[in-house]
Design a protein around this motif. Sequence first.
Motif, PDB file in Angstrom:
ATOM      1  N   THR A   1       0.720  -1.041  -0.078  1.00  3.76           N
ATOM      2  CA  THR A   1       0.011   0.065   0.125  1.00  3.76           C
ATOM      3  C   THR A   1       0.898   1.158   0.036  1.00  3.76           C
ATOM      4  O   THR A   1       0.584   2.139  -0.931  1.00  3.76           O
ATOM      5  N   PHE A   2       2.100   1.453   0.702  1.00  2.00           N
ATOM      6  CA  PHE A   2       2.763   2.550   0.978  1.00  2.00           C
ATOM      7  C   PHE A   2       4.197   2.242   0.499  1.00  2.00           C
ATOM      8  O   PHE A   2       4.788   3.199   0.302  1.00  2.00           O
ATOM      9  N   GLY A   3       4.625   1.160   0.575  1.00  2.00           N
ATOM     10  CA  GLY A   3       5.964   0.950   0.154  1.00  2.00           C
ATOM     11  C   GLY A   3       6.741   0.862   1.563  1.00  2.00           C
ATOM     12  O   GLY A   3       6.272   1.207   2.630  1.00  2.00           O
ATOM     13  N   LEU A   4       8.112   0.558   1.603  1.00  2.00           N
ATOM     14  CA  LEU A   4       8.928   0.380   2.591  1.00  2.00           C
ATOM     15  C   LEU A   4      10.010   1.843   2.551  1.00  2.00           C
ATOM     16  O   LEU A   4      10.328   2.062   1.268  1.00  2.00           O
ATOM     17  N   ARG A   5      10.683   1.926   3.598  1.00  2.00           N
ATOM     18  CA  ARG A   5      11.722   2.902   3.439  1.00  2.00           C
ATOM     19  C   ARG A   5      13.046   2.392   2.890  1.00  2.00           C
ATOM     20  O   ARG A   5      13.011   1.056   2.650  1.00  2.00           O
ATOM     21  N   PRO A   6      13.350   3.220   1.896  1.00  2.00           N
ATOM     22  CA  PRO A   6      14.779   2.759   0.887  1.00  2.00           C
ATOM     23  C   PRO A   6      15.790   2.254   1.927  1.00  2.00           C
ATOM     24  O   PRO A   6      16.325   1.077   1.465  1.00  2.00           O
ATOM     25  N   ASP A   7      15.998   2.515   3.033  1.00  2.00           N
ATOM     26  CA  ASP A   7      17.279   1.806   3.675  1.00  2.00           C
ATOM     27  C   ASP A   7      16.503   0.675   4.318  1.00  2.00           C
ATOM     28  O   ASP A   7      17.429  -0.335   4.405  1.00  2.00           O
ATOM     29  N   VAL A   8      15.414   0.490   4.312  1.00  2.00           N
ATOM     30  CA  VAL A   8      14.773  -0.918   4.715  1.00  2.00           C
ATOM     31  C   VAL A   8      15.024  -1.842   3.661  1.00  2.00           C
ATOM     32  O   VAL A   8      15.257  -3.192   3.750  1.00  2.00           O
ATOM     33  N   LEU A   9      14.500  -1.489   2.414  1.00  2.00           N
ATOM     34  CA  LEU A   9      14.415  -2.257   1.224  1.00  2.00           C
ATOM     35  C   LEU A   9      16.047  -2.559   0.962  1.00  2.00           C
ATOM     36  O   LEU A   9      16.362  -3.685   0.147  1.00  2.00           O
ATOM     37  N   THR A  10      16.732  -1.717   1.107  1.00  2.00           N
ATOM     38  CA  THR A  10      18.202  -1.968   1.092  1.00  2.00           C
ATOM     39  C   THR A  10      19.096  -2.999   2.082  1.00  2.00           C
ATOM     40  O   THR A  10      20.407  -3.068   1.926  1.00  2.00           O
ATOM     41  N   MET A  11      18.305  -3.161   3.101  1.00  2.00           N
ATOM     42  CA  MET A  11      18.715  -4.106   4.071  1.00  2.00           C
ATOM     43  C   MET A  11      19.912  -3.010   4.913  1.00  2.00           C
ATOM     44  O   MET A  11      20.858  -3.604   5.559  1.00  2.00           O
ATOM     45  N   HIS A  12      19.817  -1.895   4.967  1.00  2.00           N
ATOM     46  CA  HIS A  12      20.700  -0.982   5.750  1.00  2.00           C
ATOM     47  C   HIS A  12      19.937   0.091   6.310  1.00  2.00           C
ATOM     48  O   HIS A  12      20.181   1.332   6.177  1.00  2.00           O
ATOM     49  N   PRO A  13      19.088  -0.496   7.409  1.00  2.00           N
ATOM     50  CA  PRO A  13      18.135   0.551   7.845  1.00  2.00           C
ATOM     51  C   PRO A  13      19.270   1.542   8.895  1.00  2.00           C
ATOM     52  O   PRO A  13      20.098   1.135   9.197  1.00  2.00           O
TER      53      PRO A  13
END
Length: 222
Positions: free
Chosen positions: A50-62
């Motif tokens: 619905t909203f997407g995830l944070r870019p840093d979460v998607l790249t596995m570097h939150p």
Amino acid sequence: MSRDPDESSIEQTIEALVGDLRPVVPVRLWRGMILGLGLTALSVGGVWLTFGLRPDVLTMHPAPIVIARGAALLAGGLALLVAALRAALPGRADQGATTLGTMILGILPIGLMGLLLDGIVARQRPNFAEIQPFLGMRCLGVSLAASLLIGGGLAAWMRRAAPTDLARAGWLTGWAVAALGTFAYSLFCPSQTMAFMTAVYPTAMLLAAIVIRFAIPPLLRW
């Protein structure tokens, strides 16, 4: 000796009752945990789609704050989930899990108090400028929706367990799914400030916990 007609009638009644019996799958704590984890994953997927995830979460570097708030929400939610499931089963003690989960989630409001005290000592007003009405309402809405999804599924499991203390089961379930639902939102939340996390997140969890607390008992009554 003649047979009493009533005796034959009683035997027929017993046979009829026995014939209606069906084997029941035992209610197991680990099945409830798997259900809770599965529903949490489903709520994360719903937020993602619905909203997407944070870019840093998607790249596995939150970012560190994302790791900190996510770890607190997930660990506290799972501990209270264990407590809620135990409270639904007869003869199971849930006090240890309740205490652990409460201590973990208590980090959030304690962080807000620390932020306010630090501002008082430094004679500076804490920066709450990022807490805009739209961002706050979105956090409340998404967290509540995810919590209702998880809570609805758990209610079906807990109904089979037939808890006796419905108020306690409702509160424990409410806080557990509120933390897990807010965790799902946190993976999308664009904020990276302590002010937002320690003020809005506890408010979102409190709202979800209250709604679930009063929604669960009617669903558990037979």
